[in-house]
Design a protein around this motif. Structure first.
Motif, PDB file in Angstrom:
ATOM      1  N   THR A  77     -37.274  23.407  -2.764  1.00 47.08           N
ATOM      2  CA  THR A  77     -36.853  23.872  -4.081  1.00 47.08           C
ATOM      3  C   THR A  77     -35.417  24.402  -4.065  1.00 47.08           C
ATOM      4  O   THR A  77     -34.926  24.866  -5.088  1.00 47.08           O
ATOM      5  N   ASP A  78     -34.758  24.319  -2.922  1.00 46.71           N
ATOM      6  CA  ASP A  78     -33.403  24.843  -2.781  1.00 46.71           C
ATOM      7  C   ASP A  78     -32.446  23.687  -2.520  1.00 46.71           C
ATOM      8  O   ASP A  78     -32.523  23.060  -1.465  1.00 46.71           O
ATOM      9  N   PRO A  79     -31.532  23.389  -3.458  1.00 40.09           N
ATOM     10  CA  PRO A  79     -30.604  22.268  -3.244  1.00 40.09           C
ATOM     11  C   PRO A  79     -29.763  22.406  -1.978  1.00 40.09           C
ATOM     12  O   PRO A  79     -29.303  21.407  -1.431  1.00 40.09           O
ATOM     13  N   ALA A  80     -29.588  23.645  -1.496  1.00 39.34           N
ATOM     14  CA  ALA A  80     -28.778  23.847  -0.301  1.00 39.34           C
ATOM     15  C   ALA A  80     -29.475  23.325   0.947  1.00 39.34           C
ATOM     16  O   ALA A  80     -28.813  22.986   1.938  1.00 39.34           O
ATOM     17  N   THR A  81     -30.789  23.242   0.909  1.00 37.78           N
ATOM     18  CA  THR A  81     -31.536  22.779   2.085  1.00 37.78           C
ATOM     19  C   THR A  81     -32.326  21.497   1.832  1.00 37.78           C
ATOM     20  O   THR A  81     -32.619  20.763   2.772  1.00 37.78           O
ATOM     21  N   GLY A  82     -32.677  21.217   0.592  1.00 31.25           N
ATOM     22  CA  GLY A  82     -33.409  19.996   0.281  1.00 31.25           C
ATOM     23  C   GLY A  82     -34.369  20.177  -0.875  1.00 31.25           C
ATOM     24  O   GLY A  82     -34.787  21.292  -1.187  1.00 31.25           O
ATOM     25  N   LEU A  83     -34.702  19.061  -1.517  1.00 33.11           N
ATOM     26  CA  LEU A  83     -35.577  19.069  -2.680  1.00 33.11           C
ATOM     27  C   LEU A  83     -36.623  17.976  -2.547  1.00 33.11           C
ATOM     28  O   LEU A  83     -36.340  16.904  -2.012  1.00 33.11           O
ATOM     29  N   ASP A  84     -37.832  18.240  -3.049  1.00 29.02           N
ATOM     30  CA  ASP A  84     -38.773  17.143  -3.230  1.00 29.02           C
ATOM     31  C   ASP A  84     -38.703  16.704  -4.692  1.00 29.02           C
ATOM     32  O   ASP A  84     -37.878  17.203  -5.463  1.00 29.02           O
ATOM     33  N   CYS A  85     -39.545  15.744  -5.083  1.00 29.84           N
ATOM     34  CA  CYS A  85     -39.385  15.145  -6.411  1.00 29.84           C
ATOM     35  C   CYS A  85     -39.558  16.169  -7.526  1.00 29.84           C
ATOM     36  O   CYS A  85     -38.750  16.237  -8.463  1.00 29.84           O
ATOM     37  N   SER A  86     -40.605  17.003  -7.430  1.00 30.43           N
ATOM     38  CA  SER A  86     -40.833  17.977  -8.487  1.00 30.43           C
ATOM     39  C   SER A  86     -39.872  19.153  -8.381  1.00 30.43           C
ATOM     40  O   SER A  86     -39.538  19.787  -9.389  1.00 30.43           O
ATOM     41  N   GLY A  87     -39.411  19.454  -7.158  1.00 25.41           N
ATOM     42  CA  GLY A  87     -38.400  20.489  -7.002  1.00 25.41           C
ATOM     43  C   GLY A  87     -37.099  20.113  -7.678  1.00 25.41           C
ATOM     44  O   GLY A  87     -36.425  20.947  -8.289  1.00 25.41           O
ATOM     45  N   LEU A  88     -36.729  18.825  -7.583  1.00 23.14           N
ATOM     46  CA  LEU A  88     -35.532  18.337  -8.273  1.00 23.14           C
ATOM     47  C   LEU A  88     -35.681  18.487  -9.776  1.00 23.14           C
ATOM     48  O   LEU A  88     -34.786  18.995 -10.462  1.00 23.14           O
ATOM     49  N   VAL A  89     -36.816  18.037 -10.318  1.00 26.69           N
ATOM     50  CA  VAL A  89     -37.050  18.113 -11.758  1.00 26.69           C
ATOM     51  C   VAL A  89     -36.993  19.566 -12.235  1.00 26.69           C
ATOM     52  O   VAL A  89     -36.348  19.894 -13.237  1.00 26.69           O
ATOM     53  N   GLN A  90     -37.670  20.439 -11.524  1.00 30.10           N
ATOM     54  CA  GLN A  90     -37.702  21.850 -11.921  1.00 30.10           C
ATOM     55  C   GLN A  90     -36.302  22.456 -11.881  1.00 30.10           C
ATOM     56  O   GLN A  90     -35.902  23.196 -12.789  1.00 30.10           O
ATOM     57  N   GLN A  91     -35.530  22.140 -10.843  1.00 31.27           N
ATOM     58  CA  GLN A  91     -34.177  22.677 -10.705  1.00 31.27           C
ATOM     59  C   GLN A  91     -33.272  22.225 -11.853  1.00 31.27           C
ATOM     60  O   GLN A  91     -32.560  23.010 -12.465  1.00 31.27           O
ATOM     61  N   VAL A  92     -33.311  20.935 -12.143  1.00 34.28           N
ATOM     62  CA  VAL A  92     -32.442  20.373 -13.182  1.00 34.28           C
ATOM     63  C   VAL A  92     -32.741  20.994 -14.540  1.00 34.28           C
ATOM     64  O   VAL A  92     -31.835  21.402 -15.272  1.00 34.28           O
ATOM     65  N   TYR A  93     -34.014  21.085 -14.876  1.00 33.33           N
ATOM     66  CA  TYR A  93     -34.367  21.611 -16.192  1.00 33.33           C
ATOM     67  C   TYR A  93     -34.165  23.112 -16.294  1.00 33.33           C
ATOM     68  O   TYR A  93     -33.852  23.636 -17.367  1.00 33.33           O
ATOM     69  N   SER A  94     -34.329  23.842 -15.178  1.00 35.19           N
ATOM     70  CA  SER A  94     -34.147  25.294 -15.234  1.00 35.19           C
ATOM     71  C   SER A  94     -32.718  25.657 -15.600  1.00 35.19           C
ATOM     72  O   SER A  94     -32.473  26.682 -16.240  1.00 35.19           O
TER      73      SER A  94
END
Length: 321
Positions: A77-94
């Motif tokens: 869930t942290d772009p600095a270390t890596g994202l999974d598919c739903s982590g990317l979606v959640q990050q972008v929309y947040s």
């Protein structure tokens, strides 16, 4: 993590393994991904936002492009270390003020349904399999941005299968030709600021581009900074429109102290809040306290600062009218 979430995660791992033999991504190399991200990051904000339909969905796509090249990490869930598919979606929309669930099968129930890929618009979520175990962000032309599987990076690739769900989180994009009529209305309709108002040309221009009242933009600037483009609040809000650094970044505003960038970003933000909440008072409350607070209290939050803010801006609008 609940049993349902664990089950979804197991299904997601299986799906990622199945994708190993799937189609080659359109942006397969990390070098190409970085180049695409760099091009998007250095483009002028208006070019990045209005390249497609001109709606909030294009802002979603612009945000998602920032993460091209970020490595896939299961549970990330942290772009600095890596994202999974739903982590990317959640990050972008947040970054645009939307609070989505954490896992893909829950995200595939958010918003409202879109009947088919032919009706999908940039920014829509495309989910796969039943139960859902993979999700991405549609960008148009049968392409999506997603975090595909371990060993891969966030990338642009074709929509490789018929989605099991397509969901629209943001307001609908304008219909064809609507942007032109917005521009025409914005330059002549009531709400244009009076001559002599500081930064009047910026407010009128942003109103024409984004379909937001110039008088509203002016009233917000007056309340936020007293028309001072160098203002900085104790909380860290910056510039004429008092954008927080994270909000500014999500809007593509690289310098919140630049009045032109600040007004354009604030216009896009207010337009999205007006579309989302359907009224000026709630949009103003969300601008001041954040969309989450408005959703939490199902109205203007019971904060004295926010209530006074909304009252003051509306009073300025009434006086201008």
């Amino acid at each position: 993590m609940s049993i349902a979430e664990v089950t979804s995660r197991i299904s997601q791992i299986k799906a990622q393994l199945a994708l190993l033999s799937g189609p080659v991504a359109a942006t397969g190399s990390s070098g190409a991904a970085f180049a695409g991200a760099l091009q998007d990051a250095t483009a002028p904000p208006t070019a990045r936002i209005t390249a497609g339909t001109g709606g909030v969905g294009d802002q979603v796509v612009a945000n998602a492009r920032k993460y091209l090249g970020v490595p896939y990490v299961w549970g990330g869930t942290d772009p600095a270390t890596g994202l999974d598919c739903s982590g990317l979606v959640q990050q972008v929309y947040s970054e645009l003020g939307y609070d989505l669930p954490r896992v893909s099968y829950q995200q595939a129930q958010a918003g409202r349904p879109v009947a088919s890929l032919a009706e999908a618009q940039p920014g829509d979520l495309v989910a796969f399999n039943s139960p859902v175990n993979h999700i991405g962000i549609y960008i148009g032309d049968n392409q999506m941005i997603h975090a595909p599987r371990p060993g891969k990076d966030v990338e642009i690739s074709p929509v490789y299968a018929t989605p099991s769900a397509i969901r629209r989180i943001v307001p609908d994009a304008p219909a064809a030709g609507a942007l032109g009529s917005i521009g025409a209305i914005g330059t002549t309709a009531p709400g244009r600021v009076a001559a002599g108002t500081p930064y009047a040309s910026l407010f009128d221009g942003a109103a024409a581009r984004h379909g937001v009242s110039a008088a509203l933009l002016s009233a917000v600037a007056k309340q936020e900074s007293g028309y001072d483009p160098r203002a900085t609040s104790p909380a860290g809000a910056q510039g004429l429109m008092q954008l927080m650094p994270g909000t500014a970044q999500g809007l593509g505003v690289t310098n919140a102290y630049d009045p032109a960038q600040a007004v354009d970003g604030a216009a896009r933000l207010l337009k999205s809040l007006l579309d989302r909440f359907g009224s000026t008072d709630l949009a103003l409350a969300a601008y001041n306290a954040g969309p989450g607070a408005v959703l939490k209290y199902d109205g203007i939050p019971p904060y004295a600062e926010t209530q006074n803010y909304v009252t003051s801006v509306l009073s300025t609008l009434e006086a201008a009218a």
